[in-house]
Write an enzyme that holds these catalytic residues in place. Structure first.
Site, PDB file in Angstrom:
ATOM      1  N   CYS A 139       0.804  -1.234   0.000  1.00 32.94           N
ATOM      2  CA  CYS A 139       0.000   0.000   0.000  1.00 32.94           C
ATOM      3  C   CYS A 139       0.823   1.265   0.000  1.00 32.94           C
ATOM      4  O   CYS A 139       0.316   2.337  -0.322  1.00 32.94           O
ATOM      5  CB  CYS A 139      -0.890   0.025   1.234  1.00 32.94           C
ATOM      6  SG  CYS A 139      -2.220  -1.127   1.064  1.00 32.94           S
TER       7      CYS A 139
HETATM    8  N1  CO8 Z   1     -20.921  -9.553   4.004  1.00 28.88           N
HETATM    9  C1  CO8 Z   1     -21.630  -9.699   5.141  1.00 28.88           C
HETATM   10  N2  CO8 Z   1     -21.062  -9.849   6.358  1.00 28.88           N
HETATM   11  C2  CO8 Z   1     -19.715  -9.853   6.408  1.00 28.88           C
HETATM   12  C3  CO8 Z   1     -18.915  -9.724   5.258  1.00 28.88           C
HETATM   13  C4  CO8 Z   1     -19.564  -9.549   4.022  1.00 28.88           C
HETATM   14  N3  CO8 Z   1     -18.897  -9.406   2.867  1.00 28.88           N
HETATM   15  N4  CO8 Z   1     -17.608  -9.745   5.635  1.00 28.88           N
HETATM   16  C5  CO8 Z   1     -17.613  -9.921   6.974  1.00 28.88           C
HETATM   17  N5  CO8 Z   1     -18.867  -9.995   7.446  1.00 28.88           N
HETATM   18  C6  CO8 Z   1     -19.310 -10.209   8.835  1.00 28.88           C
HETATM   19  C7  CO8 Z   1     -18.255 -10.908   9.687  1.00 28.88           C
HETATM   20  O1  CO8 Z   1     -18.301 -12.297   9.554  1.00 28.88           O
HETATM   21  C8  CO8 Z   1     -18.625 -10.460  11.069  1.00 28.88           C
HETATM   22  O2  CO8 Z   1     -19.702 -11.218  11.540  1.00 28.88           O
HETATM   23  P1  CO8 Z   1     -19.788 -11.643  13.103  1.00 28.88           P
HETATM   24  O3  CO8 Z   1     -19.837 -10.321  13.836  1.00 28.88           O
HETATM   25  O4  CO8 Z   1     -21.020 -12.442  13.159  1.00 28.88           O
HETATM   26  O5  CO8 Z   1     -18.519 -12.394  13.369  1.00 28.88           O
HETATM   27  C9  CO8 Z   1     -19.126  -9.042  10.853  1.00 28.88           C
HETATM   28  O6  CO8 Z   1     -19.488  -8.968   9.480  1.00 28.88           O
HETATM   29  C10 CO8 Z   1     -18.055  -8.024  11.148  1.00 28.88           C
HETATM   30  O7  CO8 Z   1     -16.820  -8.436  10.538  1.00 28.88           O
HETATM   31  P2  CO8 Z   1     -15.482  -7.675  10.692  1.00 28.88           P
HETATM   32  O8  CO8 Z   1     -15.249  -7.357  12.145  1.00 28.88           O
HETATM   33  O9  CO8 Z   1     -14.400  -8.389   9.922  1.00 28.88           O
HETATM   34  O10 CO8 Z   1     -15.890  -6.348   9.893  1.00 28.88           O
HETATM   35  P3  CO8 Z   1     -15.247  -4.963   9.976  1.00 28.88           P
HETATM   36  O11 CO8 Z   1     -16.234  -4.019  10.506  1.00 28.88           O
HETATM   37  O12 CO8 Z   1     -13.895  -4.991  10.612  1.00 28.88           O
HETATM   38  O13 CO8 Z   1     -15.023  -4.626   8.423  1.00 28.88           O
HETATM   39  C11 CO8 Z   1     -13.175  -4.580   6.876  1.00 28.88           C
HETATM   40  C12 CO8 Z   1     -14.190  -5.448   7.622  1.00 28.88           C
HETATM   41  C13 CO8 Z   1     -13.969  -3.686   5.936  1.00 28.88           C
HETATM   42  C14 CO8 Z   1     -12.255  -5.488   6.072  1.00 28.88           C
HETATM   43  C15 CO8 Z   1     -12.403  -3.718   7.871  1.00 28.88           C
HETATM   44  O14 CO8 Z   1     -11.899  -4.504   8.921  1.00 28.88           O
HETATM   45  C16 CO8 Z   1     -11.241  -2.988   7.251  1.00 28.88           C
HETATM   46  O15 CO8 Z   1     -11.352  -2.311   6.244  1.00 28.88           O
HETATM   47  N6  CO8 Z   1     -10.093  -3.044   7.928  1.00 28.88           N
HETATM   48  C17 CO8 Z   1      -8.898  -2.338   7.463  1.00 28.88           C
HETATM   49  C18 CO8 Z   1      -8.244  -3.186   6.521  1.00 28.88           C
HETATM   50  C19 CO8 Z   1      -7.183  -2.493   5.758  1.00 28.88           C
HETATM   51  O16 CO8 Z   1      -7.019  -1.308   5.710  1.00 28.88           O
HETATM   52  N7  CO8 Z   1      -6.445  -3.284   5.118  1.00 28.88           N
HETATM   53  C20 CO8 Z   1      -5.443  -2.791   4.275  1.00 28.88           C
HETATM   54  C21 CO8 Z   1      -5.457  -3.688   3.151  1.00 28.88           C
HETATM   55  S1  CO8 Z   1      -4.803  -2.941   1.739  1.00 28.88           S
HETATM   56  C22 CO8 Z   1      -3.163  -3.272   1.676  1.00 28.88           C
HETATM   57  O17 CO8 Z   1      -2.497  -3.357   2.637  1.00 28.88           O
HETATM   58  C23 CO8 Z   1      -2.583  -3.479   0.332  1.00 28.88           C
HETATM   59  C24 CO8 Z   1      -2.183  -4.884   0.194  1.00 28.88           C
HETATM   60  C25 CO8 Z   1      -1.702  -5.121  -1.175  1.00 28.88           C
HETATM   61  C26 CO8 Z   1      -2.765  -5.017  -2.235  1.00 28.88           C
HETATM   62  C27 CO8 Z   1      -3.537  -6.256  -2.415  1.00 28.88           C
HETATM   63  C28 CO8 Z   1      -4.281  -6.248  -3.722  1.00 28.88           C
HETATM   64  C29 CO8 Z   1      -5.095  -7.496  -3.943  1.00 28.88           C
END
Ligand code: CO8
Length: 377
Positions: free
Chosen positions: A157
Site C-alpha cells: 500500500c
Molecule cells: N458480508 C456480510 N457480512 C460480512 C462480510 C460480508 N462481505 N464480511 C464480513 N462480514 C461479517 C463478519 O463475519 C462479522 O460477523 P460476526 O460479527 O457475526 O462475526 C461481521 O461482518 C463483522 O466483521 P469484521 O469485524 O471483519 O468487519 P469490519 O467491521 O472490521 O469490516 C473490513 C471489515 C472492511 C475489512 C475492515 O476490517 C477494514 O477495512 N479493515 C482495514 C483493513 C485495511 O485497511 N487493510 C489494508 C489492506 S490494503 C493493503 O495493505 C494493500 C495490500 C496489497 C494489495 C492487495 C491487492 C489485492
C-alpha cells in the site's frame, strides 16, 4: 541546494469496466449457495464449513466501498471461475501492466507540461508486478523513448508514497533531474473472489506522478515537497504467500493463502493510531500543526479508518473537502488511493496552501509527504 523539489504532474487512468457491490455479492452468493448445496452432507456432518453469505449493505457500511473498476471484468462474476480472464500476451507485445502504466504516465507528463525526452528516471511502484524481469519500468521507459534508467519497487500500500520519496531524494542528490513514478495497480488477479471477507475490497487503476526541481518545472499546478517520512513495522496481518517459490514448494498456487488475505479488524485497530501518530510527528518535525493543513490526501482502504484518523489528529472528523474520499467509486486500489485523491482534488488549492499525502497498509508501512502549492509560472 537552493532549488526546491516539486510534484509537477499527476495522471490517473481507470479501466472502463465497473463492478458494483450488488453484482459482486450476487456472484459470490451464487457461488456460496452452489458450494453449500454440493457439500450439504459434509456440512451437515460438520466436516466442511458452510460458506457464509455476503451483503452489499455490509460492504458499504463496513468500508464505504460502493463499486470498483476492473481491468478485465470477464470471469470475475462467473461463479465457476471467480477470477478475471486476462489473455496472456506474447513476449513481443506490450505487457498489461506497462499498458496501464503508460495510460497514466502520458496524462501526468501532459499535466507537468513535460516531454518524455526530459525525464531521466522511471520508477514503477505498486503492490505486485506481473513479472520480475525485465522490469516493467524499463518497458515503460522504452515505450516513452526515455534515456536514463528505470526500476520496479514493491511496498504494497505504500509503494506510491515510498517511490515519491525515492524520487525526491534522487532529484535532491542530483542523480536524476526529472523522475516519472507510475503505480499500475492491477489488483484483481490477487483478489480471492471466493472469500466473503475480502472479495469486495480492491479495484484496478493506474496513477502517475512527475517529480523534478523548480529549475525545470513548467507546470501550472506544482507542489513543493516540504518533507518526507516513512516507517515500517513487521506484521503478518496483511499477507499474500504467492511468489516465485510457490512452484517449488508443491503448494497449491490457488490456495487461499496465496491470495491477499488479512485480519481486517486487527489492521484497523493497529494501523489507525500508527498513521495518526505518523502524521502528527511529521507535521511537528516541519514545525506545522494539523490546522495548517488545507488538505489530507489519505490512503483509501476504508472510509471509517480515514474518519477515525482525522478525528485523532484534528479532534473532529475532517470534512469531505479537507480529506476527500474516493474509495466509494474506486474501492481500495493498494498504493494508488492517496494519489487518486490527490489527482482529483488538488487544482483548487491556492499558492501557499499545505497538504499531506499519506499511505498506510501492508508491511505495515506508512509513508507521507507534506507539500505546499507553488505559485503558477
Ligand atoms: N458480508 C456480510 N457480512 C460480512 C462480510 C460480508 N462481505 N464480511 C464480513 N462480514 C461479517 C463478519 O463475519 C462479522 O460477523 P460476526 O460479527 O457475526 O462475526 C461481521 O461482518 C463483522 O466483521 P469484521 O469485524 O471483519 O468487519 P469490519 O467491521 O472490521 O469490516 C473490513 C471489515 C472492511 C475489512 C475492515 O476490517 C477494514 O477495512 N479493515 C482495514 C483493513 C485495511 O485497511 N487493510 C489494508 C489492506 S490494503 C493493503 O495493505 C494493500 C495490500 C496489497 C494489495 C492487495 C491487492 C489485492
Amino acid at each position: 541546494m537552493t532549488a526546491k523539489i516539486v510534484i509537477s504532474g499527476s495522471g490517473l487512468w481507470k479501466p472502463s469496466h465497473v463492478i458494483t457491490n450488488e453484482e459482486l455479492v450476487e456472484a459470490y452468493n451464487g457461488y456460496a449457495a452452489k458450494f453449500n448445496q454440493h457439500h450439504a452432507e459434509k456440512i451437515e456432518q460438520g466436516t466442511i464449513e458452510a460458506k457464509p453469505f455476503s451483503s452489499a449493505e455490509f460492504i458499504e457500511k463496513a468500508s464505504g466501498i460502493k463499486a470498483r473498476y476492473a481491468y478485465v471484468k470477464d470471469g470475475i462474476l462467473d461463479i465457476d471461475r471467480m477470477r478475471p480472464k486476462i489473455p496472456e500476451r506474447k513476449e513481443g507485445e506490450l505487457s498489461h501492466q506497462a499498458e496501464i502504466a503508460l495510460n497514466a504516465a502520458r496524462i501526468a507528463l501532459k499535466e507537468a507540461n513535460k516531454p518524455a525526452s526530459e525525464i531521466d528516471a522511471v520508477i514503477v511502484s505498486c503492490a505486485y508486478t506481473e513479472r520480475y524481469y525485465p522490469a516493467i519500468a524499463i518497458e515503460v521507459q522504452n515505450e516513452l523513448g526515455i534515456t536514463g534508467f528505470g526500476f520496479d519497487m514493491l511496498v504494497a500500500c505504500s509503494a506510491a508514497t515510498f517511490a515519491l520519496q525515492r524520487a525526491y531524494e534522487m532529484v535532491s542528490a542530483g542523480t536524476a533531474k526529472c523522475v516519472l513514478i507510475v503505480n499500475p495497480e492491477l489488483t484483481s488477479p490477487q483478489v480471492n473472489y471466493h472469500d466473503r471477507d475480502s472479495h469486495f475490497i480492491f479495484g484496478d487503476v493506474s496513477t502517475a506522478t512527475v517529480v523534478e526541481s523548480t529549475d525545470t518545472c513548467k507546470s501550472e499546478h506544482s507542489y513543493e515537497i516540504l518533507g518526507t517520512r516513512a516507517i515500517t513495522h513487521y506484521s503478518n496481518n496483511i499477507r499474500s504467500n504467492f511468489g516465485y517459490i510457490t512452484n517449488s514448494t508443491d503448494a497449491d498456487p490457488y490456495g487461499a493463502d496465496k491470495y491477499f488475505h488479512q485480519e481486517g479488524r486487527s489492521v484497523f485497530k493497529e494501523v489507525c493510531p500508527m498513521a495518526a501518530k505518523h502524521i502528527i510527528d511529521h507535521l511537528e518535525e516541519l514545525q506545522l500543526t494539523p490546522s495548517d493543513l488545507k488538505r489530507w490526501w489519505l490512503h483509501q482502504a476504508n472510509l471509517n479508518m480515514n474518519l477515525l484518523i482525522s478525528k485523532r489528529i484534528l479532534g473532529r472528523q475532517a470534512t469531505a473537502e479537507e480529506a476527500p474520499i474516493v474509495l466509494d467509486e474506486y474501492a481500495n486500489t493498494a498504493s494508488a488511493g492517496s494519489l487518486i485523491a490527490f489527482n482529483l482534488h488538488h487544482k483548487d488549492l491556492q499558492e501557499g496552501d499545505i497538504g499531506v499525502i499519506c499511505s498506510f497498509g501492508a508491511g505495515y508501512s506508512i509513508g507521507s509527504l507534506v507539500i505546499k502549492k507553488c505559485a503558477a509560472p
